[in-house]
Design a protein around this motif. Structure first.
Motif, PDB file in Angstrom:
ATOM      1  N   VAL A  90    -140.954 -18.051 117.840  1.00  0.00           N
ATOM      2  CA  VAL A  90    -141.574 -18.575 116.627  1.00  0.00           C
ATOM      3  C   VAL A  90    -140.509 -18.627 115.543  1.00  0.00           C
ATOM      4  O   VAL A  90    -139.911 -17.603 115.198  1.00  0.00           O
ATOM      5  CB  VAL A  90    -142.763 -17.705 116.171  1.00  0.00           C
ATOM      6  N   LEU A  91    -140.251 -19.826 115.022  1.00  0.00           N
ATOM      7  CA  LEU A  91    -139.190 -20.039 114.047  1.00  0.00           C
ATOM      8  C   LEU A  91    -139.788 -20.088 112.643  1.00  0.00           C
ATOM      9  O   LEU A  91    -140.709 -20.879 112.381  1.00  0.00           O
ATOM     10  CB  LEU A  91    -138.454 -21.351 114.347  1.00  0.00           C
ATOM     11  N   HIS A  92    -139.266 -19.243 111.766  1.00  0.00           N
ATOM     12  CA  HIS A  92    -139.729 -19.156 110.381  1.00  0.00           C
ATOM     13  C   HIS A  92    -138.603 -19.604 109.452  1.00  0.00           C
ATOM     14  O   HIS A  92    -137.456 -19.157 109.598  1.00  0.00           O
ATOM     15  CB  HIS A  92    -140.112 -17.722 110.024  1.00  0.00           C
ATOM     16  N   SER A  93    -138.925 -20.447 108.501  1.00  0.00           N
ATOM     17  CA  SER A  93    -137.925 -20.927 107.547  1.00  0.00           C
ATOM     18  C   SER A  93    -138.314 -20.537 106.129  1.00  0.00           C
ATOM     19  O   SER A  93    -139.491 -20.372 105.815  1.00  0.00           O
ATOM     20  CB  SER A  93    -137.780 -22.450 107.645  1.00  0.00           C
TER      21      SER A  93
ATOM     22  N   THR B 194    -144.947 -27.981 116.276  1.00  0.00           N
ATOM     23  CA  THR B 194    -145.241 -27.445 114.952  1.00  0.00           C
ATOM     24  C   THR B 194    -146.395 -26.454 115.059  1.00  0.00           C
ATOM     25  O   THR B 194    -147.414 -26.725 115.692  1.00  0.00           O
ATOM     26  CB  THR B 194    -145.608 -28.581 113.990  1.00  0.00           C
ATOM     27  N   GLY B 195    -146.202 -25.279 114.462  1.00  0.00           N
ATOM     28  CA  GLY B 195    -147.229 -24.250 114.487  1.00  0.00           C
ATOM     29  C   GLY B 195    -147.850 -24.058 113.114  1.00  0.00           C
ATOM     30  O   GLY B 195    -147.519 -24.770 112.158  1.00  0.00           O
ATOM     31  N   PRO B 196    -148.726 -23.084 112.987  1.00  0.00           N
ATOM     32  CA  PRO B 196    -149.392 -22.836 111.705  1.00  0.00           C
ATOM     33  C   PRO B 196    -148.447 -22.220 110.676  1.00  0.00           C
ATOM     34  O   PRO B 196    -147.403 -21.657 111.016  1.00  0.00           O
ATOM     35  CB  PRO B 196    -150.501 -21.852 112.086  1.00  0.00           C
ATOM     36  N   GLU B 197    -148.825 -22.330 109.418  1.00  0.00           N
ATOM     37  CA  GLU B 197    -148.101 -21.678 108.313  1.00  0.00           C
ATOM     38  C   GLU B 197    -146.634 -22.096 108.249  1.00  0.00           C
ATOM     39  O   GLU B 197    -145.754 -21.299 107.914  1.00  0.00           O
ATOM     40  CB  GLU B 197    -148.203 -20.159 108.445  1.00  0.00           C
ATOM     41  N   GLY B 198    -146.344 -23.359 108.620  1.00  0.00           N
ATOM     42  CA  GLY B 198    -144.989 -23.865 108.518  1.00  0.00           C
ATOM     43  C   GLY B 198    -144.040 -23.411 109.605  1.00  0.00           C
ATOM     44  O   GLY B 198    -142.828 -23.614 109.491  1.00  0.00           O
TER      45      GLY B 198
ATOM     46  N   LEU C  48    -144.614 -13.798 105.739  1.00  0.00           N
ATOM     47  CA  LEU C  48    -144.127 -13.816 107.119  1.00  0.00           C
ATOM     48  C   LEU C  48    -145.174 -13.241 108.073  1.00  0.00           C
ATOM     49  O   LEU C  48    -145.416 -13.780 109.158  1.00  0.00           O
ATOM     50  CB  LEU C  48    -142.824 -13.019 107.212  1.00  0.00           C
ATOM     51  N   CYS C  49    -145.805 -12.153 107.677  1.00  0.00           N
ATOM     52  CA  CYS C  49    -146.800 -11.509 108.542  1.00  0.00           C
ATOM     53  C   CYS C  49    -148.020 -12.394 108.747  1.00  0.00           C
ATOM     54  O   CYS C  49    -148.597 -12.425 109.847  1.00  0.00           O
ATOM     55  CB  CYS C  49    -147.195 -10.148 107.965  1.00  0.00           C
ATOM     56  N   ARG C  50    -148.430 -13.112 107.710  1.00  0.00           N
ATOM     57  CA  ARG C  50    -149.552 -14.045 107.879  1.00  0.00           C
ATOM     58  C   ARG C  50    -149.185 -15.148 108.860  1.00  0.00           C
ATOM     59  O   ARG C  50    -149.998 -15.520 109.731  1.00  0.00           O
ATOM     60  CB  ARG C  50    -149.946 -14.645 106.523  1.00  0.00           C
ATOM     61  N   ALA C  51    -147.973 -15.677 108.736  1.00  0.00           N
ATOM     62  CA  ALA C  51    -147.522 -16.717 109.660  1.00  0.00           C
ATOM     63  C   ALA C  51    -147.398 -16.168 111.073  1.00  0.00           C
ATOM     64  O   ALA C  51    -147.727 -16.855 112.052  1.00  0.00           O
ATOM     65  CB  ALA C  51    -146.181 -17.285 109.190  1.00  0.00           C
ATOM     66  N   LYS C  52    -146.939 -14.941 111.208  1.00  0.00           N
ATOM     67  CA  LYS C  52    -146.837 -14.289 112.519  1.00  0.00           C
ATOM     68  C   LYS C  52    -148.198 -14.225 113.192  1.00  0.00           C
ATOM     69  O   LYS C  52    -148.358 -14.618 114.354  1.00  0.00           O
ATOM     70  CB  LYS C  52    -146.274 -12.879 112.347  1.00  0.00           C
ATOM     71  N   GLU C  53    -149.180 -13.730 112.467  1.00  0.00           N
ATOM     72  CA  GLU C  53    -150.521 -13.561 113.040  1.00  0.00           C
ATOM     73  C   GLU C  53    -151.116 -14.895 113.454  1.00  0.00           C
ATOM     74  O   GLU C  53    -151.695 -15.029 114.547  1.00  0.00           O
ATOM     75  CB  GLU C  53    -151.427 -12.859 112.033  1.00  0.00           C
ATOM     76  N   ALA C  54    -150.951 -15.907 112.598  1.00  0.00           N
ATOM     77  CA  ALA C  54    -151.526 -17.216 112.900  1.00  0.00           C
ATOM     78  C   ALA C  54    -150.836 -17.855 114.107  1.00  0.00           C
ATOM     79  O   ALA C  54    -151.491 -18.440 114.979  1.00  0.00           O
ATOM     80  CB  ALA C  54    -151.413 -18.131 111.688  1.00  0.00           C
ATOM     81  N   ALA C  55    -149.519 -17.739 114.172  1.00  0.00           N
ATOM     82  CA  ALA C  55    -148.785 -18.336 115.285  1.00  0.00           C
ATOM     83  C   ALA C  55    -149.120 -17.656 116.596  1.00  0.00           C
ATOM     84  O   ALA C  55    -149.319 -18.309 117.632  1.00  0.00           O
ATOM     85  CB  ALA C  55    -147.283 -18.271 115.013  1.00  0.00           C
ATOM     86  N   GLU C  56    -149.194 -16.336 116.585  1.00  0.00           N
ATOM     87  CA  GLU C  56    -149.511 -15.613 117.820  1.00  0.00           C
ATOM     88  C   GLU C  56    -150.912 -15.924 118.314  1.00  0.00           C
ATOM     89  O   GLU C  56    -151.138 -16.040 119.527  1.00  0.00           O
ATOM     90  CB  GLU C  56    -149.318 -14.112 117.599  1.00  0.00           C
TER      91      GLU C  56
END
Length: 236
Positions: A59-62, A7-11, A96-104
């Motif tokens: 990175v999987l986004h739902s 599990t990563g950040p931002e869901g 999506l971009c916020r989740a991208k940055e946090a996950a990376e």
């Protein structure tokens, strides 16, 4: 599965390969719950002996409402009586971009070498994101993208590409344009036209590829993802 899914950040849900390296590229996949369901089969193909990919984070986004979040503007739904497509892409992209940055950041991935990949409406969204001037991705993959969507062809003609250095992977099933639904039938021509347009406007024609797959819209979805990920991994 040789790597680790966590599990990563931002869901998000994040897959790190066994050969993890800081600064590796990341591919962000839409419809994360669907992708997670096919992940063991997908990774078995990607991690096969002798043809394994370079280190690549997934990175999987739902989203709970793809008919709204993945569509660029409102349009009637495909089935009479269903709620119309909401056209909420402009609201979803910042999330999506916020989740991208946090996950990376959590993965140690290189945000300058990231890709966005989507299937069906997700493929439409990926290309719409590519048309936004500040979209923080270097590559965009649209698998069986819903490029029949009302008004999309004209929008893409005006807006794509935004940057000559971007990469584009397009794919479609050979049977998708052979449908009795008149609204869906233009998808083949729309995809071919976009590929030709991108190849003519990018810095080099090989920055865009269109691959054809056997079957219709819901055939071989895992294999189509594997082909896309292999192409992206070879370019990022």
């Amino acid at each position: 599965m040789k790597g680790t899914l966590r599990t990563g950040p931002e869901g998000t849900r994040c897959y790190l390969p066994a050969r993890w390296e800081r600064g590796m590229p990341a591919v962000h996949l839409l419809d994360g719950k669907m992708v997670e369901g096919m992940l063991p089969e997908l990774l078995a193909g990607l991690e096969g002996e002798g043809d394994a990919l370079p280190p690549l984070a997934l990175v999987l986004h739902s989203t709970g409402n793809r008919d709204d979040d993945y569509t660029p503007w409102p349009a009637p739904n495909l089935k009479k009586g269903d709620r119309p497509f909401g056209g909420g892409a402009a609201g979803y992209l910042p999330r999506l971009c916020r989740a991208k940055e946090a996950a990376e950041a959590a993965l140690g991935a290189d945000g300058e070498r990231s890709a966005l990949l989507g299937y069906s409406l997700g493929g439409l969204f990926a290309l719409w994101a590519a048309a936004q001037p500040n979209a923080p991705f270097a590559a965009f993959a649209s698998l069986s993208g819903s490029l029949w969507y009302d008004g999309w062809r004209e929008y893409a003609e005006e807006k794509l590409p935004q940057r000559g250095r971007d990469l584009f992977y397009l794919s479609l099933g050979e049977g998708e344009e052979h449908t009795r639904m008149a609204r869906l039938a233009p998808v083949g021509d729309c995809t071919r036209t976009l590929c030709k347009q991108l190849q003519g406007r990018l810095e080099t024609p090989d920055q865009c590829v269109l691959e054809w797959n056997p079957g219709g819209h819901i055939t071989g979805i895992t294999a189509r993802h594997e082909r896309a990920l292999r192409w992206l991994a070879s370019r990022l």
